[in-house]
Design an enzyme around this catalytic site. Structure first.
Site, PDB file in Angstrom:
ATOM      1  N   LYS A  89       0.859  -1.178   0.000  1.00  0.00           N
ATOM      2  CA  LYS A  89       0.000   0.000   0.000  1.00  0.00           C
ATOM      3  C   LYS A  89       0.901   1.235   0.000  1.00  0.00           C
ATOM      4  O   LYS A  89       1.949   1.232   0.667  1.00  0.00           O
ATOM      5  CB  LYS A  89      -0.879  -0.037   1.256  1.00  0.00           C
ATOM      6  CG  LYS A  89      -1.851   1.127   1.390  1.00  0.00           C
ATOM      7  CD  LYS A  89      -2.708   0.966   2.645  1.00  0.00           C
ATOM      8  CE  LYS A  89      -3.690   2.082   2.831  1.00  0.00           C
ATOM      9  NZ  LYS A  89      -4.499   1.912   4.061  1.00  0.00           N
ATOM     10  N   SER A 164      -9.381   2.043   3.050  1.00  0.00           N
ATOM     11  CA  SER A 164      -8.530   2.757   2.128  1.00  0.00           C
ATOM     12  C   SER A 164      -7.539   1.884   1.362  1.00  0.00           C
ATOM     13  O   SER A 164      -6.971   2.342   0.380  1.00  0.00           O
ATOM     14  CB  SER A 164      -7.754   3.826   2.901  1.00  0.00           C
ATOM     15  OG  SER A 164      -6.932   3.218   3.883  1.00  0.00           O
ATOM     16  N   SER A 188      -9.524  -0.253   7.292  1.00  0.00           N
ATOM     17  CA  SER A 188      -8.965  -0.151   5.937  1.00  0.00           C
ATOM     18  C   SER A 188      -8.379  -1.426   5.358  1.00  0.00           C
ATOM     19  O   SER A 188      -8.083  -1.461   4.168  1.00  0.00           O
ATOM     20  CB  SER A 188      -7.893   0.930   5.898  1.00  0.00           C
ATOM     21  OG  SER A 188      -8.519   2.169   5.726  1.00  0.00           O
TER      22      SER A 188
HETATM   23  N1  GLN Z   1     -12.522   4.472   6.406  1.00  0.00           N
HETATM   24  C1  GLN Z   1     -11.922   4.820   7.662  1.00  0.00           C
HETATM   25  C2  GLN Z   1     -11.424   6.235   7.635  1.00  0.00           C
HETATM   26  O1  GLN Z   1     -11.611   6.875   6.662  1.00  0.00           O
HETATM   27  C3  GLN Z   1     -10.812   3.866   7.987  1.00  0.00           C
HETATM   28  C4  GLN Z   1      -9.554   4.186   7.282  1.00  0.00           C
HETATM   29  C5  GLN Z   1      -8.420   3.353   7.716  1.00  0.00           C
HETATM   30  O2  GLN Z   1      -8.572   2.342   8.408  1.00  0.00           O
HETATM   31  N2  GLN Z   1      -7.239   3.817   7.361  1.00  0.00           N
HETATM   32  O3  GLN Z   1     -10.864   6.728   8.563  1.00  0.00           O
END
Ligand code: GLN
Length: 490
Positions: A89, A164, A188
């Site tokens: 990532k 994400s 994420s």
């Molecule tokens: N969707 C969540 C956020 O926007 C989780 C993101 C993540 O785990 N990095 O914060």
């Protein structure tokens, strides 16, 4: 600036290998070389470029690395991950390579060191094939917040892959690498794993060193894995986890041999399922159906299942978003145009340079969170928001840990719905709801895994989430492993 890739259906159904075990077997039989493994993945990457999984592919390097690993294998001195091809990532540092966190503000930046988790995989001869698309600074649930392009779900290119870590999920889903490393702050890894039919592991907070991970919310961030099998997650965690002199927050606890623990006896377990998740107004009927089916399978396997209520569920999202925005506003202050990456050419004073750089190069969602985070930390509102959210976090932690004292695992859906359409969730609140079921484990800092449990009527993958206590990964993965073996998806 966003380019819209054309949809492309997943064409390669006739796959030679899926998990690392398949690859190892072929390597042992000498019917394949690491170089061929890499070529296979590179071909899949090329043929499915429209899915937008990778920001950058390290083609020549991966080929060269594979050649070296083949030599090591022939000399009998290869590491445990020889033949494993991994994608990163775009929040994980690899020395002398660009890393941007999906953002333009890091345009032109190159890492000066390698993340500890990545280095440990390299030391065991894993091959890194490229960096993968993600929401900007890991803020998002669909990968539409990437400053490069959106990523598309290989099960249906009109659907998002989740986020994400969306690029990391699609890369594994569409066989562009064996496994991906992602980061999970509030879901994420687990949420994209559910949307793409994969195993997504979020280890306990502090289990894996965060050295070399671009920080989003430091008291939540964890590095974890996206794989086809629990075995691959276990192997990767076993190698990545453990003390690291570069991260003072990492746990000093010894790392269990997760892989050996997997096939340990599958004794009956006591499991709590959160029944209010299944009656929640936003939940899709196919998620209810697949979850109930999985609960039935668990009962048939001899486990004891008890419904429990978790009335604090309605507080998880506000608590999570207040705290993570506060931490993000602090963490992202370092991107000022002076030290890293992009600097606006249009300004003539120092202050204008800071402002213009940040205005031009941060996307909308990142700006929103920096502003809200700064607001909740401001002197007049600190107690009303930040302090209060810290207190609620403690209540949520205690409540979750209390359940896990009485039960071995908590089981609940990973997401309220299957993958939604690109562009469908127009407001931030609609998007934040995608994390409803994943943030609890993040707030509590405990371990959690999402495993695939079949498809919705529209053919979209559905995930089941299993939560265990802090440092419960060995039991958690063994439990998930037995479940997947006993109830294979066809
Ligand atoms: N969707 C969540 C956020 O926007 C989780 C993101 C993540 O785990 N990095 O914060």
């Amino acid at each position: 600036m966003k380019k819209e890739p054309e949809p492309l259906p997943l064409s390669r159904k006739h796959l030679a290998f899926t998990s690392f075990r398949d690859i190892q077997q072929l390597l042992q039989e000498k019917s394949i070389s690491c170089q061929q493994v890499v070529e296979y993945y590179l071909t899949n990457i090329r043929e499915q470029a429209q899915l937008g999984a990778f920001v950058e592919v390290y083609e020549a390097e991966a080929q060269a690395q594979a050649k070296e690993v083949d030599i090591k294998i022939s000399q009998g001195r290869a590491g445990r991950l020889a033949g494993m091809v991994i994608g990163l990532k775009d929040v994980l540092c690899l020395r002398n390579h660009p890393v941007q966190g999906g953002s333009q503000i890091l345009n032109g930046f190159r890492s000066q060191f390698t993340a500890t988790a990545v280095q440990r995989l390299l030391d065991e001869d894993a091959i890194i094939i490229g960096r993968q698309n993600c929401d900007e600074f890991a803020m998002g649930s669909s990968t539409e917040n990437s400053s490069f392009f959106p990523t598309r779900n290989a099960a249906n290119p009109n659907r998002v892959p989740g986020g994400s870590s969306g690029g990391s999920a699609v890369a594994v889903q569409a066989h562009m690498c064996t496994a991906s490393l992602g980061s999970d702050t509030g879901g994420s890894i687990r949420q994209p794993a559910a949307f793409c039919g994969l195993v997504g592991l979020k280890p306990t907070y502090s289990r894996v060193s965060r050295h070399g991970l671009i920080a989003y919310a430091s008291s939540f961030d964890v590095i974890g894995t996206l794989t086809h099998t629990v075995e691959d997650s276990a192997l990767l965690l076993e190698i990545m986890a453990g003390p690291d002199e570069y991260d003072s927050t990492v746990s000093q606890k010894a790392v269990p041999a997760y892989t050996q623990f997997l096939s340990a006896d599958s004794k009956p377990r006591k499991i709590a399922y959160l029944q209010n998740t299944l009656s929640h107004e936003g939940i899709h009927p196919d998620i209810i159906q697949k979850t109930e089916q999985a609960l039935d399978s668990l009962r048939q396997d001899g486990h004891i299942l008890e419904p429990i209520d978790f009335p604090l569920l309605e507080y998880v999202l506000p608590t999570y978003y207040i705290l993570t925005m506060a931490e993000a506003s602090s963490n992202l202050s370092r991107f000022d145009g002076v030290r890293y990456g992009y600097r606006s050419p249009k300004s003539h004073t120092m202050e204008a340079m800071y402002k213009k750089t940040r205005t031009e190069a941060f996307g909308e969602e990142v700006q929103r969170r920096i502003m809200l985070g700064t607001f909740v930390l401001s002197a007049s509102y600190y107690d009303a928001y930040y302090t209060k959210a810290q207190k609620v976090r403690r209540l949520l932690q205690n409540a979750t840990r209390d359940i896990l004292k009485e039960y071995d695992f908590i089981v609940l859906p990973t997401t309220p719905t299957p993958a939604f359409k690109l562009g469908e969730r127009a407001t931030p609140i609609e998007m934040y709801l995608a994390d409803l079921f994943t943030v609890q484990a993040s707030i509590a800092g405990v371990s959690a895994i999402s495993i695939p449990v079949g498809n919705s009527q529209e053919g979209l993958p559905v995930g089941l989430q299993m939560i265990a206590g802090a440092f419960g990964e060995a039991e958690l993965m063994s439990f998930a492993y037995h479940f997947m073996n006993k109830h294979p998806l066809n």
